[in-house]
Design a protein around this motif. Structure first.
Motif, PDB file in Angstrom:
ATOM      1  N   SER A  87      -7.409  15.865  33.102  1.00 59.59           N
ATOM      2  CA  SER A  87      -6.119  15.668  32.376  1.00 59.59           C
ATOM      3  C   SER A  87      -5.454  16.932  31.904  1.00 59.59           C
ATOM      4  CB  SER A  87      -6.185  14.770  31.155  1.00 59.59           C
ATOM      5  OG  SER A  87      -6.855  13.377  31.603  1.00 59.59           O
ATOM      6  N   GLY A  88      -6.070  18.046  32.137  1.00 58.09           N
ATOM      7  CA  GLY A  88      -5.417  19.485  31.841  1.00 58.09           C
ATOM      8  C   GLY A  88      -3.947  19.515  31.872  1.00 58.09           C
ATOM      9  N   TRP A  89      -3.453  19.310  33.023  1.00 56.27           N
ATOM     10  CA  TRP A  89      -1.936  19.642  33.060  1.00 56.27           C
ATOM     11  C   TRP A  89      -1.307  18.277  32.262  1.00 56.27           C
ATOM     12  CZ3 TRP A  89       0.497  23.856  34.421  1.00 56.27           C
ATOM     13  CH2 TRP A  89      -0.409  24.506  35.392  1.00 56.27           C
ATOM     14  N   SER A  90      -1.557  17.321  32.236  1.00 63.73           N
ATOM     15  CA  SER A  90      -1.241  16.103  31.595  1.00 63.73           C
ATOM     16  C   SER A  90      -1.072  16.300  30.114  1.00 63.73           C
ATOM     17  CB  SER A  90      -1.562  14.912  32.008  1.00 63.73           C
ATOM     18  OG  SER A  90      -1.939  14.839  33.334  1.00 63.73           O
ATOM     19  N   LEU A 153      -0.361  15.461  38.858  1.00 64.62           N
ATOM     20  CA  LEU A 153       0.229  14.107  38.262  1.00 64.62           C
ATOM     21  C   LEU A 153       0.036  13.939  36.924  1.00 64.62           C
ATOM     22  CD1 LEU A 153      -0.905  11.645  41.183  1.00 64.62           C
ATOM     23  CD2 LEU A 153       1.417  12.393  40.749  1.00 64.62           C
ATOM     24  N   TYR A 154       0.680  13.065  36.285  1.00 63.03           N
ATOM     25  CA  TYR A 154       0.567  12.960  34.576  1.00 63.03           C
ATOM     26  C   TYR A 154      -0.478  12.034  34.619  1.00 63.03           C
ATOM     27  CZ  TYR A 154       1.509  11.550  29.824  1.00 63.03           C
ATOM     28  OH  TYR A 154       1.509  11.238  28.476  1.00 63.03           O
ATOM     29  N   MET A 177      -1.222  14.192  21.761  1.00 59.46           N
ATOM     30  CA  MET A 177      -0.891  15.184  22.927  1.00 59.46           C
ATOM     31  C   MET A 177      -0.280  14.738  24.102  1.00 59.46           C
ATOM     32  SD  MET A 177      -4.745  16.884  23.066  1.00 59.46           S
ATOM     33  CE  MET A 177      -5.492  17.712  21.609  1.00 59.46           C
ATOM     34  N   ALA A 178      -0.533  13.458  24.254  1.00 60.76           N
ATOM     35  CA  ALA A 178      -0.023  12.769  25.545  1.00 60.76           C
ATOM     36  C   ALA A 178       1.461  12.792  25.598  1.00 60.76           C
ATOM     37  CB  ALA A 178      -0.800  11.157  25.876  1.00 60.76           C
ATOM     38  N   ARG A 179       1.829  12.061  24.191  1.00 64.26           N
ATOM     39  CA  ARG A 179       3.028  11.819  23.848  1.00 64.26           C
ATOM     40  C   ARG A 179       3.905  13.236  23.844  1.00 64.26           C
ATOM     41  NH1 ARG A 179       4.916   7.149  22.548  1.00 64.26           N
ATOM     42  NH2 ARG A 179       2.925   6.242  22.112  1.00 64.26           N
ATOM     43  N   LEU A 258       5.067  10.914  36.872  1.00 67.58           N
ATOM     44  CA  LEU A 258       5.535  12.332  36.826  1.00 67.58           C
ATOM     45  C   LEU A 258       4.649  13.284  37.858  1.00 67.58           C
ATOM     46  CD1 LEU A 258       6.091  13.057  33.184  1.00 67.58           C
ATOM     47  CD2 LEU A 258       7.801  13.411  34.752  1.00 67.58           C
ATOM     48  N   MET A 259       5.293  13.935  38.495  1.00 69.44           N
ATOM     49  CA  MET A 259       4.619  14.756  39.334  1.00 69.44           C
ATOM     50  C   MET A 259       4.991  16.197  39.087  1.00 69.44           C
ATOM     51  SD  MET A 259       4.636  15.055  43.865  1.00 69.44           S
ATOM     52  CE  MET A 259       6.135  15.620  43.719  1.00 69.44           C
TER      53      MET A 259
END
Ligand SMILES: Cc1cc2nc3c(=O)[nH]c(=O)nc-3n(C[C@H](O)[C@H](O)[C@H](O)COP(=O)(O)OP(=O)(O)OC[C@H]3O[C@@H](n4cnc5c(N)ncnc54)[C@H](O)[C@@H]3O)c2cc1C
Length: 393
Positions: A87-90, A153-154, A177-179, A258-259
């Motif tokens: 999940s690093g990018w996300s 990807l998200y 963090m996600a939001r 989201l990509m």
């Protein structure tokens, strides 16, 4: 041994793929069924001869979730920001804000960021926007960092922690963090080079009913947080009836996602950092004692899986992932998931990945050697959804 078991498993699946491909040829042509109009999708040009590159990297997974604490090491204050699994990018922008608050909380305004992957770059930019002067120290820069070999990807709760560690406080911090990350990604939409965009993703199945993330018998469950903590960011899926889409009598469920087009996105982040006065120094830290070598008294440690060797942090578990890249196709703007394989239509190439039956695929496997059989399996699985057109005699 683990990899051999996995490989045998998917090669058995490959036989099934061939059989399904043949069955696919006998399926009735797509046509409108019920009230929903027929779905048209351009066929993908997916074949083994179009493979351009296969990359392997390890997700930096920690059962307890990412490390975000602050530690005094010698004469330096070190803010940790690593261990974000799949999940690093996300989560990057949200995690960057957490690290920035801790770093600026020391009173320092000159901050060193160690690492230039997803976490290092976004942390450096958020620090700059908060008024800090930032130098990135890293032994590798994009595109030669592990983050470059992600899907893009998200997926903010992909292998982010084990369920048993997901306390209410952890879930709350994860949701923030996600939001915050999701909101920041909105600001990259429509930007030249298309660093971020929405795509439609189709989950294709031979069986009716939604696909669930599989459980591995007798093993701890990975935390699943999106529906519980950020339900407003999860779109409602749409079902396409068998026969109303290009995949014959299979079951198809569409969602939007989201990509991140990582080639242009990483380039943009590097430009943003440098044009705001950021400095970059190539440096390798071999032990925590090396932190004393840098000028800044406060450092943010964004070394990802590298923290395992640097800090002897054995809580970091490698989760191997292999991406097979094919020649890009401009009219391919949708993603697919079929059997154990996923497909993502990135602008810099069509990306295929065997993701296995559950999140344990590649778990505790740090081999970074390319597995050609796995790459070809990914290609033939997705190719089986597009039976070759009949040729005239
Ligand atoms: C196959 C695969 C698919 C993925 N797909 C997605 C996805 O779709 N969405 C998503 O959100 N995440 C995804 N991930 C996860 C994501 O890639 C990682 O969480 C993320 O890359 C971690 O970023 P990072 O900056 O922490 O680490 P890295 O990218 O590894 O960066 C670490 C940086 O620290 C530097 N460094 C390390 N050690 C040292 C040292 N000793 N001295 C100096 N410098 C050092 C490195 O050179 C580098 O610059 C995927 C991962 C894999 C493997």
């Amino acid at each position: 041994m683990r990899r051999l078991i996995d490989r045998r498993h998917f090669l058995k699946g490959a036989g099934a793929v061939v059989a399904l491909g043949a069955a696919g040829c006998r399926m009735p042509a797509a046509g409108p069924v019920g009230s929903r109009p027929a779905l048209q999708l351009p066929p993908l040009r997916v074949s083994i001869d179009r493979i351009t590159r296969v990359t392997v990297c390890t997700r930096p997974f920690r059962a307890a979730g990412p490390r975000t604490d602050v530690e005094r090491i010698g004469t330096r204050t070190v803010v940790h920001n690593y261990g974000h699994g799949g999940s690093g990018w996300s989560l990057s922008w949200g995690a960057a804000h957490v690290a920035t608050a801790s770093a600026l909380g020391t009173g320092e305004r000159q901050i060193g960021v160690i690492g230039c992957g997803a976490m290092g770059l976004t942390t450096a930019i958020v620090l700059q926007r908060a008024g800090a002067r930032v130098t990135i120290y890293a032994k590798e820069l994009p595109p030669d960092v592990r983050s470059s070999w992600a899907t893009g990807l998200y997926t903010p709760d992909s292998r982010i922690a084990m369920e048993e560690h997901a306390t209410p406080a952890f879930k709350q911090q994860w949701a923030e963090m996600a939001r915050r990350s999701y909101e920041t990604f909105q600001t990259f939409l429509g930007v030249a080079g298309t660093p971020v965009e929405y795509i439609d993703q189709y989950a294709v199945s031979d069986e009716p009913g939604p696909r669930r993330r599989g459980e591995a018998e007798g093993k701890p469950r990975f935390a699943e947080l999106q529906r519980e903590m950020t339900p407003d960011l999860v779109m409602t899926p749409v079902d396409h009836e068998p026969g109303s889409h290009p995949f014959g009598q299979r079951y198809v469920r569409r969602n939007s996602q989201l990509m991140f087009n990582l080639a242009s996105y990483q380039r943009l982040l590097m430009q943003d950092f440098e044009s705001a006065g950021g400095a970059i120094e190539i440096a390798e830290f071999r032990s925590p004692a090396d932190f004393a070598r840098v000028r800044e008294k406060t450092l943010v440690n964004c070394t990802g899986y590298g923290a395992r060797a640097l800090l002897a942090d054995n809580s970091l578990v490698p989760v191997r992932g292999q991406i097979t890249r094919l020649v890009a196709q401009s009219d391919a703007t949708y993603g697919l998931r079929y059997q154990d394989t996923s497909f993502v239509p990135r602008r810099d190439g069509l990306l295929l990945q065997v993701t296995g039956e559950n999140d344990y695929y590649g778990y505790d496997d740090d081999t970074t050697v390319v597995d050609r059989a796995e790459a070809e399996h990914a290609v033939t699985t997705i190719a089986s959804l597009f039976p070759a057109p009949a040729t005239s005699a």
